[in-house]
Design an enzyme around this catalytic site. Structure first.
Site, PDB file in Angstrom:
ATOM      1  N   ASN A   1      61.285  14.388  11.546  1.00 28.90           N
ATOM      2  CA  ASN A   1      62.639  14.504  11.001  1.00 28.90           C
ATOM      3  C   ASN A   1      63.649  13.595  11.686  1.00 28.90           C
ATOM      4  O   ASN A   1      64.582  13.105  11.046  1.00 28.90           O
ATOM      5  CB  ASN A   1      63.112  15.953  11.115  1.00 28.90           C
ATOM      6  CG  ASN A   1      64.543  16.142  10.676  1.00 28.90           C
ATOM      7  OD1 ASN A   1      64.857  16.000   9.502  1.00 28.90           O
ATOM      8  ND2 ASN A   1      65.433  16.435  11.624  1.00 28.90           N
TER       9      ASN A   1
ATOM     10  N   ASP B   1      57.691  20.400  13.552  1.00 28.73           N
ATOM     11  CA  ASP B   1      59.051  20.737  13.952  1.00 28.73           C
ATOM     12  C   ASP B   1      60.020  20.484  12.794  1.00 28.73           C
ATOM     13  O   ASP B   1      59.820  19.591  11.968  1.00 28.73           O
ATOM     14  CB  ASP B   1      59.438  19.873  15.151  1.00 28.73           C
ATOM     15  CG  ASP B   1      60.822  20.173  15.663  1.00 28.73           C
ATOM     16  OD1 ASP B   1      61.016  21.270  16.217  1.00 28.73           O
ATOM     17  OD2 ASP B   1      61.717  19.314  15.512  1.00 28.73           O
TER      18      ASP B   1
ATOM     19  N   HIS C   1      63.926  20.562   7.124  1.00 28.65           N
ATOM     20  CA  HIS C   1      64.901  19.478   7.096  1.00 28.65           C
ATOM     21  C   HIS C   1      64.313  18.181   6.544  1.00 28.65           C
ATOM     22  O   HIS C   1      64.959  17.135   6.591  1.00 28.65           O
ATOM     23  CB  HIS C   1      65.457  19.249   8.498  1.00 28.65           C
ATOM     24  CG  HIS C   1      66.158  20.453   9.051  1.00 28.65           C
ATOM     25  ND1 HIS C   1      67.436  20.801   8.691  1.00 28.65           N
ATOM     26  CD2 HIS C   1      65.737  21.417   9.908  1.00 28.65           C
ATOM     27  CE1 HIS C   1      67.784  21.917   9.315  1.00 28.65           C
ATOM     28  NE2 HIS C   1      66.766  22.312  10.061  1.00 28.65           N
TER      29      HIS C   1
ATOM     30  N   GLU D   1      57.545  24.988  11.263  1.00 29.62           N
ATOM     31  CA  GLU D   1      58.740  25.661  11.741  1.00 29.62           C
ATOM     32  C   GLU D   1      59.801  25.521  10.657  1.00 29.62           C
ATOM     33  O   GLU D   1      60.574  24.569  10.637  1.00 29.62           O
ATOM     34  CB  GLU D   1      59.240  25.045  13.052  1.00 29.62           C
ATOM     35  CG  GLU D   1      60.460  25.771  13.603  1.00 29.62           C
ATOM     36  CD  GLU D   1      61.534  24.847  14.151  1.00 29.62           C
ATOM     37  OE1 GLU D   1      62.448  25.360  14.820  1.00 29.62           O
ATOM     38  OE2 GLU D   1      61.490  23.632  13.882  1.00 29.62           O
TER      39      GLU D   1
END
Length: 554
Positions: free
Chosen positions: A158, A268, A272, A311
């Protein structure tokens, strides 16, 4: 005379059973649905090589618990060789990101901070010297696999690391530096920066890009430029992908799978990034994992596919297959993920056992069948964990390790490591160094010694490892008082059944176990290591503990 012979025969059976105490199951079956995942911050777990504690001129003072403290891959490997993870029943090691981090220092609002946590990546092709070398990682994976333990790398697609005097921005064609996310809907969660000065990679971009100048210059100084460029050319020619930001990073990440045999990724900040990107990543992960298996047939552990756990911050098991952005629902399980981290468990753990176990069993065996959730009681960035004061360490272990689903042990959950460091602020309070000193000194922790807490987690963890029915089976209550339940798991070629009792009175009691273990079956309490013979559907139990973990002796 016949009666005496029969009595002697029973004694012989019991002695034989004791001789076989470490061989109760004909085979063990590993399922990610039942995984016991140990999550550690590489810099905070164990220092195996103090000569590598300072690198890249990271010598400025930081706020408390916000600088590097010396933990490294060699330290993790040392504990692996000592049997620490095996004794805890761990089946997968999750390492925080180990790729090359920011060189400069950053103030996030809690004081000056280096990227000890691993989430500020500047070069995906190299390991950070503070964490170790590629050769260290190879050794870790090799020894882990020899111990039937999988290795999961924490990966970030990300964002890059923050911009500092020592760390250049990747360029406008690679990243956006505004707007900052406000989380009102899908758009304001995905196409934005998580926080100020954390450049967001344009994972949605369809415009081909060249590598940033600072990165190619770095590679030239390191003498790896020609090799890195050659590998990139081969990757893009083979896959026919355009040279987009996401595909560069996908290539770099999957190299570790192809070369080392990494078993899984923890993704992670998954919500997003456009969910379609995770399908692309997973596709390349599966190809790389299959290639490694073909090239290393003697090292393959099992037939499990590559594992991805996401996540998706705020996702809870009650949402079943969906995360709701407000104006859009996304099924991340349908986008490459076997599992999602379950942010709901820490609150659910305040329920009674039966409410907790029944809820999870029902959802996992229906809406999430074939998938799972990763339950946790504490983590590196959750400021409201279950039992932050570490006053309920035994209960936390019992609930986490016996709840259906897979589990995440955050380093020190099993030893009562302090989660409330008074000298630190923000999420740093959750990131103290592993409390090896307390463990060696057997320090008191709210009525239970550190050793007693660890032994409790070890008993539960090794029981869970042996029995896929614990995390992947169907839950059924047998008795409300005393509280007795069973778990059953079956597939075409494997069956597993266990019976568990909790909050038992500490006196002799008779347990009816006829629903799961027939007469003349020998059963063992994994917790006390006592052996019983089922007679008239019952066993008589006297335990000094309030827990019993019954398994059939094969």
């Amino acid at each position: 005379m016949k009666a005496r012979k029969f009595f002697l025969f029973l004694i012989i059976i019991v002695f034989v059973a004791f001789d076989r105490k470490d061989n109760y199951n004909k085979k063990e079956l590993f399922l990610w649905e039942n995984a016991n995942v140990y999550f550690l911050l590489t810099d905070r777990f164990s220092n195996g090589d103090a000569s590598q504690d300072v690198n890249y001129e990271r010598t400025l003072p930081t706020a408390p618990l916000r600088g590097f403290m010396g933990g490294d891959i060699k330290g993790v490997l040392q504990k692996l060789k000592e049997g620490y993870f095996k004794d805890l029943g761990v089946t997968a090691l999750w390492l925080s990101p180990i790729f090359e981090q920011n060189k400069g220092i950053v103030d996030e609002g809690w004081g000056d901070n280096y990227g000890f946590h691993g989430y500020w990546i500047q070069d995906w092709t190299h390991l950070d010297k503070n964490f170790g070398t590629l050769e260290d990682l190879k050794k870790l994976v090799k020894v882990a696999h020899e111990n039937k333990i999988r290795v999961v790398l924490d990966v970030v697609l990300n964002h890059t690391g923050p911009v500092t005097d020592s760390d250049k921005v990747w360029g406008n064609e690679w990243v956006r530096t505004s707007p900052q996310c406000v989380y009102k809907d899908y758009q304001s969660t995905v196409k934005c920066t998580l926080v100020k000065n954390l450049p967001d990679i344009k994972t949605e971009s369809d415009l081909p890009v060249e590598l940033p100048f600072f990165l190619t210059e770095k590679w030239k100084k390191e003498g790896v430029y020609e090799q890195e460029m050659k590998e990139l050319d081969i990757f893009f020619q083979k896959t026919k992908y355009p040279k987009l930001p996401r595909y560069y990073i996908i290539k770099w990440l999957t190299d570790y799978i192809r070369e080392l045999g990494i078993d899984g990724f923890r993704i992670d900040t998954a919500k997003h990034v456009e969910e379609s990107v995770w399908i692309e990543l997973y596709k390349e992960c599966v190809k790389a994992f299959s290639e490694w298996k073909r090239n290393n047939p003697s090292l393959v552990l099992d037939e499990n596919d590559f594992y991805m756990v996401g996540e998706v911050y705020g996702y809870g098991i009650s949402g079943k297959r969906y995360y709701d952005f407000g104006n859009k629902q996304v099924d991340f399980f349908n986008h490459g993920f076997k599992s999602l981290i379950n942010f709901e468990f820490k609150n659910d753990a305040n329920s009674d056992y039966e409410t907790l176990f029944t809820k999870y069993s029902q959802i996992l065996s229906s809406d999430l069948q074939g998938k799972t959730v990763l339950n946790y009681i504490s983590s590196h960035d959750d400021g409201q964990p279950f039992d932050k004061e570490r006053k309920r360490c035994m209960e936390a272990g019992t609930k986490l390790l016996l709840t259906p689903g897979s589990v995440q042990i955050y380093y020190g959950d099993e030893t009562g490591r302090n989660l409330n460091a008074t000298e630190a602020k923000g999420d740093a309070v959750l990131r103290s160094f592993m409390n090896w000193d307390e463990l060696s000194q057997n320090a008191d922790k709210h009525g239970n010694t550190t050793q007693e807490i660890l032994q409790h987690w070890q008993k539960l963890g090794t029981f869970r490892k042996k029995h896929p029915s614990v995390g992947a089976g169907i839950h059924k209550q047998i008795s409300k008082s005393p509280y007795i339940f069973q778990r059953n798991y079956s597939s075409t070629d494997f069956e597993d059944r266990v019976l568990i009792g909790l909050d038992l009175p500490r006196r002799e009691i008779s347990l009816d176990i006829s629903s799961i273990f027939p007469d003349v079956t020998q059963v063992r309490d994994h917790y006390s290591e006592k052996i019983f013979l089922v007679k008239d559907g019952k066993i008589n139990v006297y335990t000094t503990k309030d827990i019993i973990l019954l398994e059939k002796i094969e």
